[in-house]
Design a protein around this motif. Sequence first.
Motif, PDB file in Angstrom:
ATOM      1  N   GLU A   1      27.735  49.305  37.552  1.00  0.00           N
ATOM      2  CA  GLU A   1      26.625  48.542  36.987  1.00  0.00           C
ATOM      3  C   GLU A   1      27.082  47.201  36.416  1.00  0.00           C
ATOM      4  OE1 GLU A   1      28.138  51.158  33.593  1.00  0.00           O
ATOM      5  OE2 GLU A   1      28.040  51.177  35.785  1.00  0.00           O
ATOM      6  N   ASN A   2      28.393  46.990  36.328  1.00  0.00           N
ATOM      7  CA  ASN A   2      28.943  45.753  35.780  1.00  0.00           C
ATOM      8  C   ASN A   2      29.451  44.865  36.916  1.00  0.00           C
ATOM      9  OD1 ASN A   2      30.174  43.729  34.307  1.00  0.00           O
ATOM     10  ND2 ASN A   2      31.388  45.077  33.025  1.00  0.00           N
ATOM     11  N   MET A   3      30.624  45.140  37.423  1.00  0.00           N
ATOM     12  CA  MET A   3      31.246  44.439  38.544  1.00  0.00           C
ATOM     13  C   MET A   3      31.283  42.920  38.365  1.00  0.00           C
ATOM     14  SD  MET A   3      30.070  46.819  41.785  1.00  0.00           S
ATOM     15  CE  MET A   3      31.494  46.394  42.780  1.00  0.00           C
ATOM     16  N   PRO A   4      32.033  42.444  37.372  1.00  0.00           N
ATOM     17  CA  PRO A   4      32.177  41.001  37.171  1.00  0.00           C
ATOM     18  C   PRO A   4      33.045  40.359  38.256  1.00  0.00           C
ATOM     19  CG  PRO A   4      33.652  42.183  35.720  1.00  0.00           C
ATOM     20  CD  PRO A   4      32.822  43.225  36.414  1.00  0.00           C
ATOM     21  N   TYR A   5      32.838  39.072  38.456  1.00  0.00           N
ATOM     22  CA  TYR A   5      33.556  38.309  39.473  1.00  0.00           C
ATOM     23  C   TYR A   5      34.729  37.562  38.847  1.00  0.00           C
ATOM     24  CZ  TYR A   5      29.661  38.948  42.748  1.00  0.00           C
ATOM     25  OH  TYR A   5      28.707  39.476  43.588  1.00  0.00           O
ATOM     26  N   GLY A   6      35.803  37.439  39.630  1.00  0.00           N
ATOM     27  CA  GLY A   6      36.947  36.653  39.211  1.00  0.00           C
ATOM     28  C   GLY A   6      37.688  36.116  40.414  1.00  0.00           C
ATOM     29  N   VAL A   7      38.708  35.340  40.157  1.00  0.00           N
ATOM     30  CA  VAL A   7      39.577  34.804  41.207  1.00  0.00           C
ATOM     31  C   VAL A   7      40.970  35.357  40.956  1.00  0.00           C
ATOM     32  CG1 VAL A   7      40.631  32.715  42.135  1.00  0.00           C
ATOM     33  CG2 VAL A   7      38.188  32.751  41.596  1.00  0.00           C
ATOM     34  N   PHE A   8      41.542  36.009  41.976  1.00  0.00           N
ATOM     35  CA  PHE A   8      42.812  36.708  41.791  1.00  0.00           C
ATOM     36  C   PHE A   8      43.720  36.470  42.989  1.00  0.00           C
ATOM     37  CE2 PHE A   8      40.838  39.462  44.787  1.00  0.00           C
ATOM     38  CZ  PHE A   8      41.845  40.200  45.392  1.00  0.00           C
ATOM     39  N   ALA A   9      44.982  36.743  42.770  1.00  0.00           N
ATOM     40  CA  ALA A   9      45.962  36.738  43.859  1.00  0.00           C
ATOM     41  C   ALA A   9      46.721  38.056  43.820  1.00  0.00           C
ATOM     42  CB  ALA A   9      46.930  35.566  43.728  1.00  0.00           C
ATOM     43  N   PRO A  10      46.727  38.807  44.920  1.00  0.00           N
ATOM     44  CA  PRO A  10      47.553  40.013  44.969  1.00  0.00           C
ATOM     45  C   PRO A  10      49.021  39.622  45.063  1.00  0.00           C
ATOM     46  CG  PRO A  10      46.584  39.575  47.109  1.00  0.00           C
ATOM     47  CD  PRO A  10      46.030  38.539  46.177  1.00  0.00           C
ATOM     48  N   PRO A  11      49.938  40.564  44.866  1.00  0.00           N
ATOM     49  CA  PRO A  11      51.359  40.228  44.990  1.00  0.00           C
ATOM     50  C   PRO A  11      51.659  39.548  46.327  1.00  0.00           C
ATOM     51  CG  PRO A  11      51.092  42.424  44.076  1.00  0.00           C
ATOM     52  CD  PRO A  11      49.717  41.969  44.494  1.00  0.00           C
TER      53      PRO A  11
ATOM     54  N   ASP B   1      46.178  45.363  36.906  1.00  0.00           N
ATOM     55  CA  ASP B   1      47.402  44.937  36.213  1.00  0.00           C
ATOM     56  C   ASP B   1      48.443  44.352  37.167  1.00  0.00           C
ATOM     57  OD1 ASP B   1      46.372  45.744  33.785  1.00  0.00           O
ATOM     58  OD2 ASP B   1      47.271  47.739  33.881  1.00  0.00           O
ATOM     59  N   ALA B   2      48.189  44.436  38.482  1.00  0.00           N
ATOM     60  CA  ALA B   2      49.179  43.966  39.448  1.00  0.00           C
ATOM     61  C   ALA B   2      48.820  42.624  40.064  1.00  0.00           C
ATOM     62  CB  ALA B   2      49.353  45.010  40.558  1.00  0.00           C
ATOM     63  N   VAL B   3      47.703  42.023  39.648  1.00  0.00           N
ATOM     64  CA  VAL B   3      47.269  40.754  40.246  1.00  0.00           C
ATOM     65  C   VAL B   3      47.390  39.622  39.240  1.00  0.00           C
ATOM     66  CG1 VAL B   3      45.664  41.988  41.746  1.00  0.00           C
ATOM     67  CG2 VAL B   3      44.824  41.007  39.589  1.00  0.00           C
ATOM     68  N   ASP B   4      47.455  38.410  39.760  1.00  0.00           N
ATOM     69  CA  ASP B   4      47.379  37.216  38.924  1.00  0.00           C
ATOM     70  C   ASP B   4      45.933  36.742  38.901  1.00  0.00           C
ATOM     71  OD1 ASP B   4      50.131  37.084  38.378  1.00  0.00           O
ATOM     72  OD2 ASP B   4      50.500  36.034  40.276  1.00  0.00           O
ATOM     73  N   LEU B   5      45.471  36.325  37.738  1.00  0.00           N
ATOM     74  CA  LEU B   5      44.098  35.861  37.577  1.00  0.00           C
ATOM     75  C   LEU B   5      44.088  34.357  37.304  1.00  0.00           C
ATOM     76  CD1 LEU B   5      42.743  38.792  35.368  1.00  0.00           C
ATOM     77  CD2 LEU B   5      42.265  38.394  37.791  1.00  0.00           C
ATOM     78  N   ALA B   6      43.141  33.670  37.917  1.00  0.00           N
ATOM     79  CA  ALA B   6      43.047  32.221  37.791  1.00  0.00           C
ATOM     80  C   ALA B   6      41.735  31.839  37.118  1.00  0.00           C
ATOM     81  CB  ALA B   6      43.142  31.563  39.169  1.00  0.00           C
TER      82      ALA B   6
END
Length: 395
Positions: free
Chosen positions: A19-29, A95-100
């Motif tokens: 019901e939440n599912m916020p959006y972000g920008v990430f980079a996997p390893p 916890d394994a991704v970088d967030l921008a």
Amino acid sequence: MSARLLRVEVHPDSLFGPENMPYGVFAPPEGEFRVGVRLGNTVLDLVVLLGDPIFARRDLNAFLAAGPARWRTVRDRLRELAETELPVDALHPVDAVDLALPVRIGDYVDFYASIDHATNLGRLFRPDSEPLLPNWRHLPVGYHGRAGTVVVSETPVIRPQGQRRTDSGAPEFGPSQRLDIEAELGFVVGTGSPLGVPVGVDEFAEHVFGVALVNDWSARDIQAWEYQPLGPFLGKSFSTSISAWITPLAALAEARIPLPTQSPEPLPYLRGTDDYGLDIDLTVSWNGEVVAHPPYSRMYWSPAQMLAHLTANGAALRPGDLYASGTISGPEPDQRGSFIELSWGGTRPVTVRGESRTFLADGDEVTITATAPGTAGRRIGLGQVSGRILPARNT
């Protein structure tokens, strides 16, 4: 050979259910930045999951510009997929991704919409006068900030330098000695508007995509010397932090509440047929210790009124523009969203980890979190915005 599938398990008490599912920008390893949504403790890769190149970008701006119908279609599809097995290569532990920084911000405006915050500062700065200035109940007061220094949560904050007034009355230049926070809620513009065309209160949902937590770091001593007669400048422009996750307005449907009584009645351009406030509870932690619980439900001016006032003179909106509420405070001492209020101008120190404190020292870390009622009968989370203070740099 078919891709391996896995269902994302979400704990019943998670603040990040479907019901939440916020959006972000990430980079996997070892991967490139792209758009994702958070489900529980997992980031869903929308490039892999939906196969849409609009999400293969380092910001949300193209998706924001697509407008409300597209936002609804994608959200509905993601909520459907959240109940199924998904390709493993679309799933990444948060916890394994970088967030921008999630959006490319063209303009940033900061308001002053909390009557409790404005009243507190009025009593501090003008103890022998009415705390609210004559215009405050007639319009959402704001100032135009510096978009280029809006940074994503976890970005260090370098102590700013500037002119400060001394006891002699003459100024000196040096690092701020009264570095502060402002716990705020930010609103991210999706659909733009033409130059010269105001946006009405009832058009809010057609233009605003979602919300983000904001900490508008403030150098009170620099601000106090410079703000007369033109307002905030160097005391505000050095850093503003926002959360890495943007919560869609659709996720906050159950958080809508009536606005407080506004007296006198606002002018017609600030009135709508379905305007509302938001029941959002913030928590401010200073070096890991909770020091305040600011309630957004107390805000005097609504997000839609702020947007209407922002564009009343014909100022245009662009996808990714950000405007923030100003400091969120309540009537009680433990509901104050800035340290100048919490320590009452430095005269009533706060105990933090056993130490008597007023303003921020180098090495201090502040984290702001928030929750709101969700559409599934449980609370949802708005992520967090954090920052650590680093020493001023020598010029």
